[in-house]
Design a protein around this motif. Sequence first.
Motif, PDB file in Angstrom:
ATOM      1  N   CYS A  22      -0.150  -8.923   0.978  1.00 16.85           N
ATOM      2  CA  CYS A  22      -0.581  -7.519   1.033  1.00 16.85           C
ATOM      3  C   CYS A  22      -1.416  -7.237   2.283  1.00 16.85           C
ATOM      4  O   CYS A  22      -2.478  -7.812   2.469  1.00 16.85           O
ATOM      5  CB  CYS A  22      -1.376  -7.161  -0.223  1.00 16.85           C
ATOM      6  SG  CYS A  22      -1.903  -5.443  -0.209  1.00 16.85           S
ATOM      7  N   PRO A  23      -0.972  -6.299   3.124  1.00 10.89           N
ATOM      8  CA  PRO A  23      -1.724  -5.998   4.344  1.00 10.89           C
ATOM      9  C   PRO A  23      -2.909  -5.065   4.098  1.00 10.89           C
ATOM     10  O   PRO A  23      -3.689  -4.788   4.995  1.00 10.89           O
ATOM     11  CB  PRO A  23      -0.667  -5.310   5.227  1.00 10.89           C
ATOM     12  CG  PRO A  23       0.269  -4.659   4.258  1.00 10.89           C
ATOM     13  CD  PRO A  23       0.270  -5.506   3.022  1.00 10.89           C
ATOM     14  N   LYS A  24      -3.028  -4.544   2.893  1.00 13.61           N
ATOM     15  CA  LYS A  24      -4.057  -3.539   2.598  1.00 13.61           C
ATOM     16  C   LYS A  24      -5.123  -4.037   1.623  1.00 13.61           C
ATOM     17  O   LYS A  24      -5.944  -3.244   1.152  1.00 13.61           O
ATOM     18  CB  LYS A  24      -3.387  -2.285   1.987  1.00 13.61           C
ATOM     19  CG  LYS A  24      -2.408  -1.601   2.910  1.00 13.61           C
ATOM     20  CD  LYS A  24      -3.152  -0.885   4.013  1.00 13.61           C
ATOM     21  CE  LYS A  24      -2.198  -0.177   4.945  1.00 13.61           C
ATOM     22  NZ  LYS A  24      -2.900   0.431   6.076  1.00 13.61           N
ATOM     23  N   TYR A  46       4.128   0.805 -10.421  1.00 10.79           N
ATOM     24  CA  TYR A  46       3.831  -0.560  -9.963  1.00 10.79           C
ATOM     25  C   TYR A  46       3.763  -1.435 -11.216  1.00 10.79           C
ATOM     26  O   TYR A  46       2.811  -1.360 -11.984  1.00 10.79           O
ATOM     27  CB  TYR A  46       2.499  -0.628  -9.204  1.00 10.79           C
ATOM     28  CG  TYR A  46       2.339  -1.924  -8.440  1.00 10.79           C
ATOM     29  CD1 TYR A  46       2.412  -1.953  -7.055  1.00 10.79           C
ATOM     30  CD2 TYR A  46       2.149  -3.137  -9.120  1.00 10.79           C
ATOM     31  CE1 TYR A  46       2.286  -3.148  -6.350  1.00 10.79           C
ATOM     32  CE2 TYR A  46       2.032  -4.326  -8.431  1.00 10.79           C
ATOM     33  CZ  TYR A  46       2.096  -4.325  -7.046  1.00 10.79           C
ATOM     34  OH  TYR A  46       1.981  -5.511  -6.355  1.00 10.79           O
ATOM     35  N   ALA A  78      -4.781  -4.539  -1.313  1.00  4.90           N
ATOM     36  CA  ALA A  78      -4.628  -3.649  -2.465  1.00  4.90           C
ATOM     37  C   ALA A  78      -4.463  -4.408  -3.767  1.00  4.90           C
ATOM     38  O   ALA A  78      -4.667  -3.854  -4.844  1.00  4.90           O
ATOM     39  CB  ALA A  78      -3.419  -2.741  -2.251  1.00  4.90           C
ATOM     40  N   ILE A  79      -4.089  -5.676  -3.685  1.00  5.03           N
ATOM     41  CA  ILE A  79      -3.870  -6.447  -4.905  1.00  5.03           C
ATOM     42  C   ILE A  79      -4.573  -7.803  -4.801  1.00  5.03           C
ATOM     43  O   ILE A  79      -4.524  -8.448  -3.752  1.00  5.03           O
ATOM     44  CB  ILE A  79      -2.351  -6.621  -5.189  1.00  5.03           C
ATOM     45  CG1 ILE A  79      -2.124  -7.305  -6.536  1.00  5.03           C
ATOM     46  CG2 ILE A  79      -1.635  -7.370  -4.069  1.00  5.03           C
ATOM     47  CD1 ILE A  79      -0.697  -7.232  -7.034  1.00  5.03           C
ATOM     48  N   CYS A  98      -2.909   0.755  -2.424  1.00 10.78           N
ATOM     49  CA  CYS A  98      -1.506   0.375  -2.251  1.00 10.78           C
ATOM     50  C   CYS A  98      -0.733   1.490  -1.547  1.00 10.78           C
ATOM     51  O   CYS A  98      -0.832   2.659  -1.928  1.00 10.78           O
ATOM     52  CB  CYS A  98      -0.887   0.091  -3.613  1.00 10.78           C
ATOM     53  SG  CYS A  98       0.865  -0.282  -3.499  1.00 10.78           S
ATOM     54  N   VAL A  99       0.011   1.117  -0.504  1.00 13.69           N
ATOM     55  CA  VAL A  99       0.809   2.095   0.239  1.00 13.69           C
ATOM     56  C   VAL A  99       2.310   1.892  -0.019  1.00 13.69           C
ATOM     57  O   VAL A  99       3.145   2.371   0.746  1.00 13.69           O
ATOM     58  CB  VAL A  99       0.492   2.032   1.749  1.00 13.69           C
ATOM     59  CG1 VAL A  99      -0.949   2.452   2.011  1.00 13.69           C
ATOM     60  CG2 VAL A  99       0.752   0.637   2.315  1.00 13.69           C
ATOM     61  N   ALA A 100       2.615   1.167  -1.062  1.00 17.71           N
ATOM     62  CA  ALA A 100       4.019   0.958  -1.473  1.00 17.71           C
ATOM     63  C   ALA A 100       4.883   0.419  -0.347  1.00 17.71           C
ATOM     64  O   ALA A 100       5.977   0.934  -0.092  1.00 17.71           O
ATOM     65  CB  ALA A 100       4.586   2.241  -2.062  1.00 17.71           C
ATOM     66  N   CYS A 101       4.405  -0.603   0.317  1.00 21.72           N
ATOM     67  CA  CYS A 101       5.167  -1.176   1.438  1.00 21.72           C
ATOM     68  C   CYS A 101       6.166  -2.239   0.973  1.00 21.72           C
ATOM     69  O   CYS A 101       6.978  -2.708   1.749  1.00 21.72           O
ATOM     70  CB  CYS A 101       4.214  -1.782   2.458  1.00 21.72           C
ATOM     71  SG  CYS A 101       3.329  -3.235   1.843  1.00 21.72           S
ATOM     72  N   TYR A 102       6.057  -2.650  -0.272  1.00 18.85           N
ATOM     73  CA  TYR A 102       6.982  -3.628  -0.893  1.00 18.85           C
ATOM     74  C   TYR A 102       6.812  -5.058  -0.376  1.00 18.85           C
ATOM     75  O   TYR A 102       7.619  -5.913  -0.707  1.00 18.85           O
ATOM     76  CB  TYR A 102       8.456  -3.220  -0.699  1.00 18.85           C
ATOM     77  CG  TYR A 102       8.861  -1.986  -1.466  1.00 18.85           C
ATOM     78  CD1 TYR A 102       9.349  -2.067  -2.764  1.00 18.85           C
ATOM     79  CD2 TYR A 102       8.764  -0.732  -0.887  1.00 18.85           C
ATOM     80  CE1 TYR A 102       9.735  -0.933  -3.459  1.00 18.85           C
ATOM     81  CE2 TYR A 102       9.138   0.415  -1.578  1.00 18.85           C
ATOM     82  CZ  TYR A 102       9.625   0.299  -2.868  1.00 18.85           C
ATOM     83  OH  TYR A 102       9.992   1.428  -3.552  1.00 18.85           O
ATOM     84  N   LEU A 103       5.815  -5.320   0.461  1.00 20.52           N
ATOM     85  CA  LEU A 103       5.676  -6.685   0.984  1.00 20.52           C
ATOM     86  C   LEU A 103       5.364  -7.679  -0.128  1.00 20.52           C
ATOM     87  O   LEU A 103       5.814  -8.818  -0.112  1.00 20.52           O
ATOM     88  CB  LEU A 103       4.588  -6.735   2.064  1.00 20.52           C
ATOM     89  CG  LEU A 103       4.973  -6.142   3.416  1.00 20.52           C
ATOM     90  CD1 LEU A 103       3.800  -6.148   4.368  1.00 20.52           C
ATOM     91  CD2 LEU A 103       6.145  -6.922   4.018  1.00 20.52           C
ATOM     92  N   CYS A 104       4.568  -7.242  -1.096  1.00 21.30           N
ATOM     93  CA  CYS A 104       4.237  -8.143  -2.217  1.00 21.30           C
ATOM     94  C   CYS A 104       5.500  -8.467  -3.021  1.00 21.30           C
ATOM     95  O   CYS A 104       5.738  -9.626  -3.376  1.00 21.30           O
ATOM     96  CB  CYS A 104       3.179  -7.525  -3.120  1.00 21.30           C
ATOM     97  SG  CYS A 104       3.594  -5.860  -3.655  1.00 21.30           S
ATOM     98  N   ILE A 132       8.314  -1.791  -7.856  1.00 20.89           N
ATOM     99  CA  ILE A 132       7.553  -0.683  -7.270  1.00 20.89           C
ATOM    100  C   ILE A 132       8.490   0.505  -7.022  1.00 20.89           C
ATOM    101  O   ILE A 132       9.625   0.321  -6.577  1.00 20.89           O
ATOM    102  CB  ILE A 132       6.920  -1.097  -5.916  1.00 20.89           C
ATOM    103  CG1 ILE A 132       5.986  -2.295  -6.098  1.00 20.89           C
ATOM    104  CG2 ILE A 132       6.154   0.060  -5.286  1.00 20.89           C
ATOM    105  CD1 ILE A 132       5.566  -2.956  -4.788  1.00 20.89           C
TER     106      ILE A 132
HETATM  107  S1  SF4 Z   1       1.864  -5.426  -0.384  1.00 19.13           S
HETATM  108 FE1  SF4 Z   1      -0.010  -4.339  -0.988  1.00 19.13          FE
HETATM  109  S2  SF4 Z   1       0.230  -2.293  -0.154  1.00 19.13           S
HETATM  110 FE2  SF4 Z   1       2.254  -3.241  -0.093  1.00 19.13          FE
HETATM  111  S3  SF4 Z   1       3.238  -2.628  -2.027  1.00 19.13           S
HETATM  112 FE3  SF4 Z   1       2.233  -4.585  -2.423  1.00 19.13          FE
HETATM  113  S4  SF4 Z   1       0.200  -4.074  -3.215  1.00 19.13           S
HETATM  114 FE4  SF4 Z   1       1.029  -2.239  -2.249  1.00 19.13          FE
END
Ligand code: SF4
Length: 173
Positions: free
Chosen positions: A118-120, A101, A122-123, A61-67, A78
């Motif tokens: 999520c672009p990574k 988170y 990560a979730i 997770c890069v804390a991008c807040y998209l989720c 977050i």
């Molecule tokens: S979208 Fe993915 S990378 Fe971005 S905050 Fe949420 S879990 Fe983290």
Amino acid sequence: MSIITDVIESTKAIIQGMGVTLSYIPKRKWTVEYPDEPVTMQPRYRGQHLLHVDELGREKCVACYLCAAACPSECIYIVAADDPRPPEQRVGVDERYAEVYNIDYGRCIFCGYCVEACPKDAITHGYNFELSVYSRADLLKTKDDLLITKQLQSKNYRVARSHEDVDSEYKEV
Ligand code: SF4
Ligand code: SF4
């Protein structure tokens, strides 16, 4: 309606109902002795989320807040932080990571939008469905509850193999 018609209609309804009940007796039973026996989950089941790490154990997770932005229930919280250390020493794969988170399962509707956003990668949704608690406050899960490296995995379920279609077995009528 005369009383005789009434009796005939009621008897017909009882016989029809009993017919349905009796027709199930010879069929295979799908009752599971949970929790003594594990419940079989479909691979696509959406249970408690998992926050993933890379092969070095760093949080994806890069804390991008998209989720959080995609969440229709506004139940993801977050707090982003910077970790300026060298890449191999960082908490996450990037300099920016989620210091906090949280997901509030009192509000989550398990729609999966956060996973799609999520672009990574990560979730994702895990398979844990045992989320019952005695206090509403305990429905708030923190990063430690969600991280794949820390989340306690229950032995009370198994994931169906790809050739098993549990749903259609249950749908058998
Ligand atoms: S979208 Fe993915 S990378 Fe971005 S905050 Fe949420 S879990 Fe983290
Ligand atoms: S599954 Fe849906 S409701 Fe739950 S946290 Fe993700 S986006 Fe929000």
